[in-house]
Write an enzyme that holds these catalytic residues in place. Structure first.
Site, short mmCIF file in Angstrom:
data_model
loop_
_atom_site.label_atom_id
_atom_site.label_comp_id
_atom_site.label_asym_id
_atom_site.label_seq_id
_atom_site.Cartn_x
_atom_site.Cartn_y
_atom_site.Cartn_z
CE LYS A 90 46.96 41.22 37.65
NZ LYS A 90 47.39 41.42 36.26
CD GLU A 112 44.62 35.92 31.48
OE1 GLU A 112 43.52 35.80 30.91
OE2 GLU A 112 45.01 36.98 32.01
CB SER A 379 50.49 46.08 42.09
OG SER A 379 51.54 45.16 42.35
C1 LIG Z 1 49.96 42.00 42.87
C2 LIG Z 1 50.29 41.97 41.41
N1 LIG Z 1 51.02 42.96 40.89
C3 LIG Z 1 51.36 42.98 39.58
C4 LIG Z 1 50.99 41.95 38.73
C5 LIG Z 1 51.45 42.01 37.30
O1 LIG Z 1 50.43 42.31 36.40
P1 LIG Z 1 50.33 43.71 35.69
O2 LIG Z 1 51.68 44.01 35.13
O3 LIG Z 1 49.28 43.52 34.66
O4 LIG Z 1 49.94 44.73 36.72
C6 LIG Z 1 50.22 40.88 39.23
C7 LIG Z 1 49.80 39.79 38.34
O5 LIG Z 1 49.29 38.79 38.73
C8 LIG Z 1 49.86 40.89 40.61
O6 LIG Z 1 49.16 39.90 41.15
#
Ligand SMILES: Cc1ncc(COP(=O)(O)O)c(C=O)c1O
Length: 400
Positions: A90, A112, A379
């Site tokens: 993020k 948000e 992620s």
């Molecule tokens: C570690 C992590 N991965 C994935 C996501 C999902 O978001 P996005 O699909 O936009 O990557 C989030 C959302 O808060 C997150 O904190």
């Protein structure tokens, strides 16, 4: 890499701007400001500087040898977005957007958040650039992501509890949009994923594309070839678009987006928007949504707060319908098993969101050969999810 969206913000039939008139000048001002800085060497140089020296990029591409050995099939690489400052992808986006807010002369940012990672990343960038910061967060998420709430407060942000609807991400986003309508003169809305009205899906994708650009280069250095599979979890879809974008034109690379099947698709308690939803409008964009026969948006469910959203970025809807990306769904239980497996085999606690992408790989990798390469976008890190994991019988995952 598709050359999309068009100038109205459409990816095929998806995207656009479905907003009250009062917000149109704001999104037009934002689009003009972004298009002006997008290729500006000064802006790009500043962004590159903070991504390298503050966020810690490039994040490593790590060969998960023990996980590969355990599953006994394809070679598995992890793109380590969990090692970024603040613990998730993020931050790539919030540094970009807050730098943009600064060039636009805005003194206040709002956001948000669901899992709290986007809230923490926004509060971090706001602290760094000395901007006032308010974060909207559903009451349910405040409870299950308490550590991130404390982090935001320590960073100087005000966390505003949202008590309407399902008290999760969808409702927090409604409130953030409402705030933006009222305070658009001095306020910049830092949207956390590739959803919402144009230009957000395009802009957030651009800021997150660094993930795929690095992955392609790093795998070339290590293996001198493209991967066979690139896999990422899909909430709003920003980490997935971030890693997919560089591979869209490499047709031989299979791209897989993994949604949350929650307690099972047939249970109705899930967040599998692309797998089980249909086209509709949510938060200013025409995209796949979870809705009933009257077009009412349904509540989503996932063990993972970051995936618990009944919509998805419009570019994913386009990529689904063109067939370029396969969208699948795994359950809460499968994600938890994958969480334990990675923790025990590699010493890495993945975010529950990322554990969904891993869960698909756990099922698929044994069917593949050691010649095959699978890259999973890790992620974020799992520290924020410890309370949830321990509550659900944490520590019991025996994979030896
Ligand atoms: C570690 C992590 N991965 C994935 C996501 C999902 O978001 P996005 O699909 O936009 O990557 C989030 C959302 O808060 C997150 O904190």
């Amino acid at each position: 890499m598709t050359g999309l969206p068009d100038e109205k913000g459409y990816f095929g039939r998806f995207g656009g701007r479905f907003l009250p008139e009062t917000l149109m000048p704001a999104v037009e001002e934002l689009t003009a400001a972004y298009l002006k800085v997008k290729d500006d060497p000064k802006f790009k140089g500043e962004l590159r500087y903070y991504l390298k020296y503050y966020v810690g990029r490039p994040s490593p591409l790590y060969y998960a040898q023990r996980l590969t050995g355990h599953l006994g099939g394809a070679r598995i690489y992890l793109k380590r977005e969990d090692l970024n400052h603040t613990g998730a992808h993020k931050i790539n986006n919030t540094i970009g957007q807050v730098l943009l807010a600064r060039t636009m002369g805005k003194k206040r940012v709002i956001a948000e958040t669901g899992a709290g990672q986007h809230g923490v990343a926004t509060a971090t960038a706001a602290a760094l650039f000395n901007l006032e910061c308010d974060i909207y967060m559903g009451e349910v998420d405040i409870e299950r992501q308490a550590v991130n709430v404390s982090r935001m407060k320590l960073l100087g942000a005000r966390v505003i509890p949202v008590t309407s609807g399902s008290r999760t991400l969808k409702d927090a986003m409604n409130e953030a949009i409402r705030d933006w309508v009222t305070n658009v003169n001095n306020t910049y809305y830092v949207l956390g994923s590739v959803g919402g009205p144009h230009p957000y899906p395009m802009m957030v994708r651009d800021f997150q594309s660094i993930i795929g650009e690095e992955t392609k280069k790093q795998l070339w250095e290590l293996e001198r070839r493209l991967p066979d599979y690139v896999v990422a979890c899909v909430g709003g879809g920003s980490n997935a678009i971030g890693i997919f974008n560089s591979f869209l034109e490499d047709r031989e690379v299979k791209l897989v987006g993994v949604e949350a099947a929650g307690e099972g698709l047939e249970s109705g308690r899930h967040a599998a928007t692309l797998t089980a939803g249909s086209p509709g409008v949510l938060h200013g964009s025409y995209t796949y949504v979870l809705q009933n026969e009257d077009g009412q948006i349904l509540n989503a469910h996932s063990v993972s707060a970051g995936l618990d959203y009944p919509g998805v970025g419009p570019e994913h809807s386009y990529l689904k319908e063109t067939g370029r990306v396969d969208y699948v769904a795994v359950t809460d239980e499968e994600a938890l098993e994958a969480f334990h497996l990675l923790t025990r085999t590699e010493g890495i606690l993945p975010a529950l969101e990322s554990a969904h992408a891993l869960a698909w790989v756990v099922k698929k990798a044994p069917e593949l050969s050691p010649e095959d390469i699978v890259v999973v976008n890790l992620s974020g890190r799992g520290d924020k999810d410890l309370a949830t994991v321990m509550q659900l019988g944490g520590g019991e995952g025996n994979v030896r």
